[in-house]
Design a protein around this motif. Structure first.
Motif, short mmCIF file in Angstrom:
data_model
loop_
_atom_site.label_atom_id
_atom_site.label_comp_id
_atom_site.label_asym_id
_atom_site.label_seq_id
_atom_site.Cartn_x
_atom_site.Cartn_y
_atom_site.Cartn_z
N LEU A 8 0.84 -1.21 0.00
CA LEU A 8 0.00 0.00 0.00
C LEU A 8 0.87 1.25 0.00
N ALA A 9 2.00 1.22 0.75
CA ALA A 9 2.89 2.39 0.76
C ALA A 9 3.45 2.65 -0.63
N ARG A 10 3.89 1.58 -1.31
CA ARG A 10 4.42 1.76 -2.67
C ARG A 10 3.34 2.26 -3.62
N ALA A 11 2.13 1.67 -3.51
CA ALA A 11 1.02 2.11 -4.38
C ALA A 11 0.68 3.57 -4.15
N VAL A 23 2.77 5.98 -3.29
CA VAL A 23 3.79 6.81 -3.96
C VAL A 23 3.51 6.88 -5.45
N VAL A 24 3.20 5.70 -6.06
CA VAL A 24 2.90 5.67 -7.50
C VAL A 24 1.66 6.52 -7.81
N LYS A 25 0.65 6.45 -6.95
CA LYS A 25 -0.59 7.20 -7.17
C LYS A 25 -0.31 8.70 -7.12
N GLN A 26 0.51 9.14 -6.19
CA GLN A 26 0.82 10.56 -6.12
C GLN A 26 1.55 11.04 -7.37
N GLN A 27 2.49 10.22 -7.86
CA GLN A 27 3.20 10.60 -9.10
C GLN A 27 2.21 10.71 -10.27
#
Length: 571
Positions: A379-382, A384-388
């Motif tokens: 979820l933490a990685r997702a 970061v990707v979502k914010q980008q």
């Protein structure tokens, strides 16, 4: 049956103490003739005919309307209205009128008449008591002094402090009819419990909550009171006005007594029969009491016999129960031992299963903890990707908005240029139309002037040359000195030419294909600006009104000077 009264203007007070009034009865008979039913299975609805009759008298209305008779030939309705003043209006709206029902071609004819009241007159009771042989007019009850009333509501003639509000009282009835004259006595048969047995007739004797209406006899001391009461009750119904102003009315039947009901002989006879019935009732009660005592004694003996039998059965039953309990105890002991042994085995198995279950739970908890940690990392990685992605979408959206604004500015400039071009084309078209109309007007004036001059010249030449000419020209032709050359010389100043020039022919010298080519070129030249304006109009904003489109005016036919006006109109 009581009905609600909306208009009480014609009501006459009968007894103000008990809020009783008399209201006139106004009834009508309406007959509707039915057509012959030609198709099998087709019928006429009485309800539909009744609704049509009600609609015919609107805005007036019947207080009550019912079907009194229905046959294959007619339907007869009996209606009642509240006031006599509206009877003539209702008769005018119904009598002789017709009704058209849906689904039937024939019309239904309506006839309406006012009902005559069926009420005894003074001649009726005078002739009855005069001709009756068993009547003595000197005795009360055997002369016209008693009124028989039927259908009086019970609740309207009860005392206010009565324990039973459904039970009428004789004092109330006497007080109500005291206004017509002194009352000798009254009788309400339903209050006498022995009346039905006395006369072997159903007099609707009183039972609590069993009846709503009752019959009554009212005997006056004087003949004048009897006649005043009969005249006042003729064609009337009884009305009760409540404290809240609402009123209800009911129909009552009024007649003079013909059975000597309140005569001295009838009263004595009823009293003797009442005493006999009371004695019989006392004897019946005594007989019932003795029978009841004998029945109680017999029941007591039977009770003792049953008690003895019950005791014997109870003793035998206890013996059987004792033996059964002994067997049950022995069986229970064996069953208890088996249960203890089985319970120990089950406890051992349950302990082993509990240990295995706890080990399984520990393993599952470890796996769940590992799964939670893995999901948290994903979820933490997702995130970061979502914010980008969100930042990229925001930048792309801002670029699109800037492009859209630039495109809208270019489009606005293009629409302004199209609007200026359209206005220029409209001005050009208006100028062309004006020039065309001016040219056509000049051609028309030129043709008229030329025809007028030609006619004048022909008249002059025909008047001078007709005397010495050796040969008369053919009909329809005009001679002129010098021939066609002389005519051209005369018309040259009019046409704007010199004396030696010739005007080219417009109709005779021009070939038909040349005319078609010129007409087609003229149409194409007019259609080109229209075709150029059409796509420009489609690109304009939708705020433009439909009436602002450019429409070319219809082409006027070309005038040919060599033809007559009629031939030019046909061309």
């Amino acid at each position: 049956m009581t009905t609600i009264v909306h208009d009480t203007t014609e009501a006459v007070c009968l007894c103000e103490e008990y809020n009783l009034y008399l209201k006139p009865i106004v009834k009508m008979t309406v007959s509707v003739a039915l057509p012959q039913l030609k198709l099998p299975g087709k019928s006429i609805s009485n309800w539909e005919v009744m609704e049509r009759v009600k609609a015919m008298v609107a805005p007036e209305q019947f207080s009550a309307l019912r079907i009194s008779k229905s046959t294959m030939d007619f339907i007869r309705f009996e209606g009642e209205v509240e006031n006599k003043g509206v009877v003539k209006s209702l008769l005018a709206r119904l009598d002789g009128k017709t009704i058209k029902l849906s689904g039937f071609t024939d019309i239904l004819k309506v006839r309406a008449v006012e009902n005559k009241m069926d009420f005894p007159t003074r001649h009726d009771w005078d002739s009855f008591f005069r001709d009756a042989k068993d009547m003595n007019e000197t005795l009360p009850g055997e002369r016209p002094d008693t009124i028989h009333l039927e259908g009086l509501p019970c609740r309207w003639f009860t005392r206010r402090d009565a324990l039973h509000p459904e039970r009428p009282h004789e004092t109330v009835l006497q007080a109500v009819f005291q206004g017509f004259g002194p009352v000798r006595q009254v009788d309400i048969p339903m209050l006498d419990p022995y009346r039905e047995e006395m006369l072997d007739k159903n007099f609707n004797t009183f039972t609590f909550g069993g009846h709503l209406n009752f019959d009554a006899y009212v005997q006056f001391q004087e003949y004048g009171g009897f006649t005043r009461a009969m005249d006042a009750l003729r064609g009337m119904k009884l009305m009760l006005k409540g404290e809240d102003g609402k009123a209800v009315a009911c129909n009552i039947k009024v007649a003079f007594d013909t059975n000597k009901h309140l005569s001295e002989a009838a009263l004595k006879k009823r009293q003797q029969e009442r005493l006999k019935l009371q004695e019989l009732e006392r004897q019946r009660e005594e007989q019932k009491r003795k029978e009841k005592e004998e029945e109680e004694q017999r029941k007591e003996e039977e009770r003792k016999q049953r008690e003895m039998e019950e005791e014997e059965k109870e003793r035998k039953k206890e013996e059987r129960l004792r033996k059964r309990e002994q067997k049950v105890r022995e069986r229970e002991e064996k069953r208890t031992l088996k249960k203890v042994k089985k319970r120990r085995e089950e406890d051992q198995k349950r302990l082993q299963m509990k240990i295995a279950t706890e080990e399984r739970r520990l393993l599952l908890a470890q796996r769940n903890l590992e799964s939670i940690r893995l999901i948290a990392e994903l979820l933490a990685r997702a995130k970061v990707v979502k914010q980008q992605e969100a930042e990229q979408e925001q930048a792309a959206r801002e670029a699109l908005e800037r492009e859209e604004q630039a495109r809208q500015q270019v489009e606005l400039a293009r629409l302004q240029r199209l609007e200026a071009c359209r206005r220029q084309q409209e001005e050009e078209l208006r100028r062309v139309e004006t020039e065309k109309e001016r040219a056509l007007e000049l051609q028309r004036k030129e043709r008229e002037l030329r025809e007028r001059l030609l006619g004048n010249l022909l008249k002059k030449t025909s008047g001078g040359g007709g005397q010495g000419a050796e040969r008369t020209p053919p009909r329809g032709e005009a001679s002129f000195p010098g021939g066609e050359a002389g005519i051209r010389g005369v018309l040259a100043p009019v046409n704007g030419l010199k004396a030696g020039e010739r005007r080219p022919a417009r109709s005779g010298g021009r070939s038909r294909p040349a005319e078609k080519r010129r007409a087609s070129r003229g149409r194409e030249s007019e259609e080109e600006p229209q075709q150029e304006a059409q796509p420009r109009e489609e690109e304009r904003e939708p705020a433009r009104q439909p009436g602002a489109e450019l429409r070319p005016s219809p082409r006027q036919p070309e005038l040919q000077p060599g033809k007559e006006p009629e031939q030019q109109r046909r061309a």
